[in-house]
Design an enzyme around this catalytic site. Structure first.
Site, PDB file in Angstrom:
ATOM      1  N   GLY A  12      66.196  24.793  19.884  1.00 17.76           N
ATOM      2  CA  GLY A  12      65.182  24.045  19.406  1.00 17.76           C
ATOM      3  C   GLY A  12      65.444  22.383  18.476  1.00 17.76           C
ATOM      4  O   GLY A  12      64.809  21.435  18.293  1.00 17.76           O
ATOM      5  N   LYS A  71      58.267  30.203  25.521  1.00 18.78           N
ATOM      6  CA  LYS A  71      57.787  30.151  24.407  1.00 18.78           C
ATOM      7  C   LYS A  71      56.282  30.305  24.752  1.00 18.78           C
ATOM      8  O   LYS A  71      55.918  30.522  25.582  1.00 18.78           O
ATOM      9  CB  LYS A  71      58.235  29.506  23.744  1.00 18.78           C
ATOM     10  CG  LYS A  71      59.778  29.447  23.656  1.00 18.78           C
ATOM     11  CD  LYS A  71      59.884  28.670  22.648  1.00 18.78           C
ATOM     12  CE  LYS A  71      61.904  29.381  22.246  1.00 18.78           C
ATOM     13  NZ  LYS A  71      61.934  28.001  21.459  1.00 18.78           N
ATOM     14  N   ASN A 106      63.445  31.702  28.263  1.00 16.21           N
ATOM     15  CA  ASN A 106      62.045  31.414  27.509  1.00 16.21           C
ATOM     16  C   ASN A 106      61.483  30.606  28.205  1.00 16.21           C
ATOM     17  O   ASN A 106      61.416  29.706  26.805  1.00 16.21           O
ATOM     18  CB  ASN A 106      63.038  32.030  26.192  1.00 16.21           C
ATOM     19  CG  ASN A 106      61.752  32.586  24.981  1.00 16.21           C
ATOM     20  OD1 ASN A 106      60.191  32.810  25.472  1.00 16.21           O
ATOM     21  ND2 ASN A 106      62.137  31.818  23.935  1.00 16.21           N
ATOM     22  N   GLU A 150      71.345  34.639  19.387  1.00 19.08           N
ATOM     23  CA  GLU A 150      70.740  33.137  19.062  1.00 19.08           C
ATOM     24  C   GLU A 150      71.145  32.674  17.259  1.00 19.08           C
ATOM     25  O   GLU A 150      70.190  32.635  16.505  1.00 19.08           O
ATOM     26  CB  GLU A 150      69.609  33.145  19.123  1.00 19.08           C
ATOM     27  CG  GLU A 150      69.330  33.334  21.204  1.00 19.08           C
ATOM     28  CD  GLU A 150      67.775  32.823  21.489  1.00 19.08           C
ATOM     29  OE1 GLU A 150      68.070  32.324  22.326  1.00 19.08           O
ATOM     30  OE2 GLU A 150      66.682  33.411  20.923  1.00 19.08           O
ATOM     31  N   HIS A 206      62.722  38.016  18.781  1.00 23.43           N
ATOM     32  CA  HIS A 206      63.048  36.687  19.131  1.00 23.43           C
ATOM     33  C   HIS A 206      63.254  36.069  17.493  1.00 23.43           C
ATOM     34  O   HIS A 206      61.986  36.387  16.740  1.00 23.43           O
ATOM     35  CB  HIS A 206      62.205  36.122  20.065  1.00 23.43           C
ATOM     36  CG  HIS A 206      62.688  34.796  20.183  1.00 23.43           C
ATOM     37  ND1 HIS A 206      62.252  33.307  19.045  1.00 23.43           N
ATOM     38  CD2 HIS A 206      63.755  33.782  21.294  1.00 23.43           C
ATOM     39  CE1 HIS A 206      62.484  32.024  19.687  1.00 23.43           C
ATOM     40  NE2 HIS A 206      63.241  32.136  20.738  1.00 23.43           N
ATOM     41  N   SER A 262      69.645  25.634  22.163  1.00 19.36           N
ATOM     42  CA  SER A 262      69.856  24.364  22.887  1.00 19.36           C
ATOM     43  C   SER A 262      70.754  24.325  23.655  1.00 19.36           C
ATOM     44  O   SER A 262      72.145  23.500  23.986  1.00 19.36           O
ATOM     45  CB  SER A 262      70.405  23.227  21.637  1.00 19.36           C
ATOM     46  OG  SER A 262      69.584  23.154  20.242  1.00 19.36           O
ATOM     47  N   GLU A 290      61.383  32.977  16.701  1.00 17.05           N
ATOM     48  CA  GLU A 290      60.373  32.852  16.150  1.00 17.05           C
ATOM     49  C   GLU A 290      59.438  33.665  15.710  1.00 17.05           C
ATOM     50  O   GLU A 290      58.441  33.710  14.592  1.00 17.05           O
ATOM     51  CB  GLU A 290      60.040  31.520  17.151  1.00 17.05           C
ATOM     52  CG  GLU A 290      60.229  30.946  16.917  1.00 17.05           C
ATOM     53  CD  GLU A 290      61.114  30.171  18.200  1.00 17.05           C
ATOM     54  OE1 GLU A 290      59.851  30.670  19.307  1.00 17.05           O
ATOM     55  OE2 GLU A 290      61.723  29.297  18.619  1.00 17.05           O
TER      56      GLU A 290
HETATM   57  P1  PGA Z   1      66.065  26.465  23.047  1.00 16.11           P
HETATM   58  O1  PGA Z   1      65.572  27.475  22.558  1.00 16.11           O
HETATM   59  O2  PGA Z   1      67.107  26.688  24.492  1.00 16.11           O
HETATM   60  O3  PGA Z   1      64.954  25.448  23.198  1.00 16.11           O
HETATM   61  O4  PGA Z   1      66.757  26.123  21.325  1.00 16.11           O
HETATM   62  C1  PGA Z   1      66.271  29.043  22.648  1.00 16.11           C
HETATM   63  C2  PGA Z   1      65.493  30.460  22.552  1.00 16.11           C
HETATM   64  O5  PGA Z   1      64.345  29.683  21.579  1.00 16.11           O
HETATM   65  O6  PGA Z   1      65.808  31.179  23.277  1.00 16.11           O
END
Ligand code: PGA
Length: 252
Positions: free
Chosen positions: A174, A11, A9, A168, A96, A214, A98
């Site tokens: 992140g 982003k 992803n 997630e 997601h 992460s 976010e």
């Molecule tokens: P990350 O993000 O691996 O940077 O923690 C995962 C995601 O949001 O899909």
């Protein structure tokens, strides 16, 4: 049987040129390999057509990170599921955390997005997961259940079978703070059980449930070794071909 999947992803990272360079590099890195999992990269809308046109589709699937909850029309700035599909993309991340947190995506809106994605032949990678306060209050199962029931459990078994899930935990995204292998297995098993209760054992056994938050080469093997963790949805570590390949190799 369900598939093992490693999905990136990106982003809101990479200009078009940088994204093309990363996709080319990944394509080259995988050229002489036979990954033991499906590999998907989900990119910003503007990259989709170029990236889908350059990768070896037999090895790398391409997906969007979102699509509109309307079919077409006067929705300035939106991108429909049909438009995503017309680029050659086959997948779309929906729900997601976010998007839920920063763009007000509710269960109802996501339900529409899932329907439109499926109607246009896209495979949704549907994200669920609790925030830290919910985990600390022991409410993670309740939260993921209501996210699943609120947007997906009205689907027919046939349609639900087309969905990839990604658990997630928001506190792990992140942050460098990964769920432990035990935490991941525990909630993935719970998620699979709720699918079984709703759609039966066969559908539950065939649903891929990815872990995200992460995830990196150094912890992927331990996470993916769990019986109910079928791969990962990878943010930060999908932005460099070598890091992403390290996670794909966790299945070797
Ligand atoms: P990350 O993000 O691996 O940077 O923690 C995962 C995601 O949001 O899909």
């Amino acid at each position: 049987m369900r598939k093992n999947i490693v999905a990136g992803n990106w982003k809101m990272n990479k200009t078009l040129q940088e994204g093309i360079a990363l996709a080319k590099e990944l394509n080259e890195v995988l050229a002489n390999e036979k990954p033991n999992c499906d590999v998907i990269i989900c990119t910003p809308f503007i990259h989709l057509a170029s990236v889908a046109g350059l990768v070896d589709a037999a090895k790398i699937g391409v997906g969007a990170e979102n699509c509109a909850d309307k079919e077409s029309g006067a929705y300035t700035g939106e991108v429909s599921a049909a438009m995503v599909a017309s680029t050659g993309a086959k997948y779309v991340i929906l729900g997601h955390s976010e998007r839920r947190a920063y763009y007000g995506e509710t269960a109802e809106i996501l339900k529409e997005k899932v329907k439109l994605a499926l109607a246009n032949g896209l495979t949704p990678i549907f994200c669920i997961g609790e925030v830290l306060e919910e985990r600390e209050a022991g409410k993670q199962n309740e939260v993921v259940y209501s996210q699943l029931a609120g947007s997906l459990y009205d689907l027919s078994a046939e349609d639900f079978s087309k969905i990839i899930l990604a658990y997630e935990p928001v506190w792990a995204i992140g942050t460098g703070k990964t769920a432990t292998a035990e935490q991941a297995q525990e909630i993935h098993a719970y998620i699979r059980k709720t699918i079984e209760d709703r759609y039966g054992k066969e559908v539950a056994e065939n649903t891929s449930i990815l872990y995200g938050g992460s995830c990196k080469a150094s912890n992927a093997k331990e996470l993916f070794a769990n019986p109910d963790v079928d791969g990962g949805l990878i943010g930060g570590a999908s932005l460099k071909a070598a890091d992403f390949k390290g996670i794909i190799d966790a299945f070797n």
